[in-house]
Design a protein around this motif. Sequence first.
Motif, PDB file in Angstrom:
ATOM      1  N   THR A 171       0.829  -1.210   0.000  1.00 16.43           N
ATOM      2  CA  THR A 171       0.000   0.000   0.000  1.00 16.43           C
ATOM      3  C   THR A 171       0.860   1.256   0.000  1.00 16.43           C
ATOM      4  N   GLY A 172       0.547   2.148  -0.913  1.00 11.67           N
ATOM      5  CA  GLY A 172       1.274   3.406  -1.035  1.00 11.67           C
ATOM      6  C   GLY A 172       2.356   3.362  -2.088  1.00 11.67           C
ATOM      7  N   ILE A 173       2.797   2.142  -2.472  1.00 10.26           N
ATOM      8  CA  ILE A 173       3.843   2.014  -3.483  1.00 10.26           C
ATOM      9  C   ILE A 173       3.246   1.479  -4.779  1.00 10.26           C
ATOM     10  N   ASP A 174       2.802   0.223  -4.772  1.00  8.49           N
ATOM     11  CA  ASP A 174       2.189  -0.320  -5.988  1.00  8.49           C
ATOM     12  C   ASP A 174       0.764  -0.812  -5.749  1.00  8.49           C
ATOM     13  N   SER A 175       0.181  -0.405  -4.626  1.00  7.30           N
ATOM     14  CA  SER A 175      -1.223  -0.695  -4.338  1.00  7.30           C
ATOM     15  C   SER A 175      -1.832   0.548  -3.711  1.00  7.30           C
ATOM     16  N   PRO A 176      -3.033   0.958  -4.110  1.00  7.52           N
ATOM     17  CA  PRO A 176      -3.569   2.254  -3.676  1.00  7.52           C
ATOM     18  C   PRO A 176      -4.077   2.249  -2.231  1.00  7.52           C
TER      19      PRO A 176
END
Length: 635
Positions: free
Chosen positions: A599-604
């Motif tokens: 989350t925050g890198i490649d997942s919203p």
Amino acid sequence: MTTQDTIYKTDALIAENIDAYLETHQHKSMLRFITCGSVDDGKSTLIGRLLYDSKMIFEDQLATLEADSKRVGTQGQEIDFALLVDGLAAEREQGITIDVAYRFFSTEKRKFIVADTPGHEQYTRNMVTGASAADLAVILIDARKGVLTQTRRHSYLVHLLGIRHVVLAVNKMDLVGYDQAVFDQIVADYRAFADSIGITEFTAIPISGYKGDNITTQSENMPWYTDTPLLPHLETVTLDDTIEQTGPFRMPVQLVNRPNLDFRGFSGMIAGGQVRPGDAIRVLPSGKTSTIARIVTLGGDKDVAVAGESVTLTLTDEIDCSRGQVIVAAQSPLEVADQFESTLVWMDEVEMVPGRAYWLKIGTQTVSATVQPPKYEVNVNTQEHMASKTLDLNAIGVANITTDREIPFAPYAENRDLGGFILIDKITNHTVAAGLINFALRRAQNIHWQATDIGRDHHASMKHQKPAVLWLTGLSGSGKSTIANIVEKKLARMNRHTFLLDGDNVRHGLNKDLGFTETDRVENIRRVGEVAKLMTDAGLIVITAFISPFRSERDMVRGMMQPGEFVEVFVDTPLEVAESRDVKGLYAKARAGQLKNFTGIDSPYEAPDAAELRIDTTEMSPEEAADLIIARLIP
């Protein structure tokens, strides 16, 4: 006879003829049909030709059509009939159909409503919309191209949606020299496919919508075809009585009609069977019974009403009945269940997320529902059942669905209105799927709530507190677990009964089988929500610390709780601040590509729109944040 008498007599004859015409027109049968098939098979041109030949075009429309045809450069023909139907600017520019276009026309023998449905694969969802209420389907095939994938997909959907009458219109015969061998080969190819999906009967007609061959009259260019042309076939095809018309009485309640204190009726469209005053009825899912007192319509009371009519029913007893419930024949009730096997046609560009809660609209009722991972997806070309973890745009699959409460229903094969549904995304309000109920799962009938003598109110009173869920959400490293731990310690000093559910801790046991894909994240939160609900039933104050990145799942948990018991706390920490803390080294791994779906890198991460509390950890300490949360919980 005077001139005035002649005028009166003429006026009387005209009025009599008009009345006779209107009377005849009113009692004509109605055929609803769709045209479907692959892109550029000539669907819009065919409908335009039918409208033109049935003289359903006004002079000003014809003049506009001729002008538009010249403007778009129609070759070899004064009129481009497709322009009668393709109303969107984008359609005219591209020469394709995007939206579903409905047109009405009439002949001496029958009235028609025709839906021109799109041929492009990306607009398959629009085709489903048009087919859902059709009695007959005209499946067009370009004689130059033969049976294509989209032809197969539309044919599969036609059969799936229960359309019993199919016309195979092999179009553009003029472009293959009206060759019978071409027609025969296409019919043979289509018959082999139709047999494989269960279409046992269809009527094949060679046509040219462009030239008008075999549309209204026998074509001189195809003397080898001696059967009925298209329009005469549509005029004379026998529409068998459907199960809805011959089956038991069913009416979903759309409106409780209460214009004054002396009248209380229940309005809706009859979905099955017929009803008379004096008939015994049952209201589902409550099971309350009564008797029909009156059948009220705008034209006055009726002695009998049948499927397809909209009426208001009054009952002899004052029983509880509201919108979404279904009035049925007392001796032939519907099934009531909350778990089903269903066939889904996915209609959204965002793929299905198993476990996510969607709105399910069936009849006049809307309930919350979750979809399980598909049992299989259907390959429309081979009918193969393929393994699949989700469904994407235009995919057709079979999956189990669970609703948040029992609903009355009928299998789609028995009743379209009570067995067909749509799924709606709770956040975007987009219609994401069309569905057909196949049957209720056996476990839906075998599992029942067990009544207990000690309820949640008693549990709470023993602990001298009001149950609640403090749901802390935010990025990894935002400080959720630190704040949650301090909150629990402070509440413990106040003699409050609490339990802390932490994201990492539950993955060591309850959720150890789950990964970090979107589907697994949804299931992770669903399970935690169910545990939190049980704990509030026990009278506890539950504190949770989960990233819980999706609004849909946080809203799903909120919906599980009693009103006012769910307190969403958004621990709002900028990504760069959370990443700078990175005490577990997770961001570094994610940046290096060693940790997927982070989350925050490649997942919203979807921030709350209206959380009860927002904690800015760049402006307050964890202690201050904990005090703010407790002040919200215990004023």
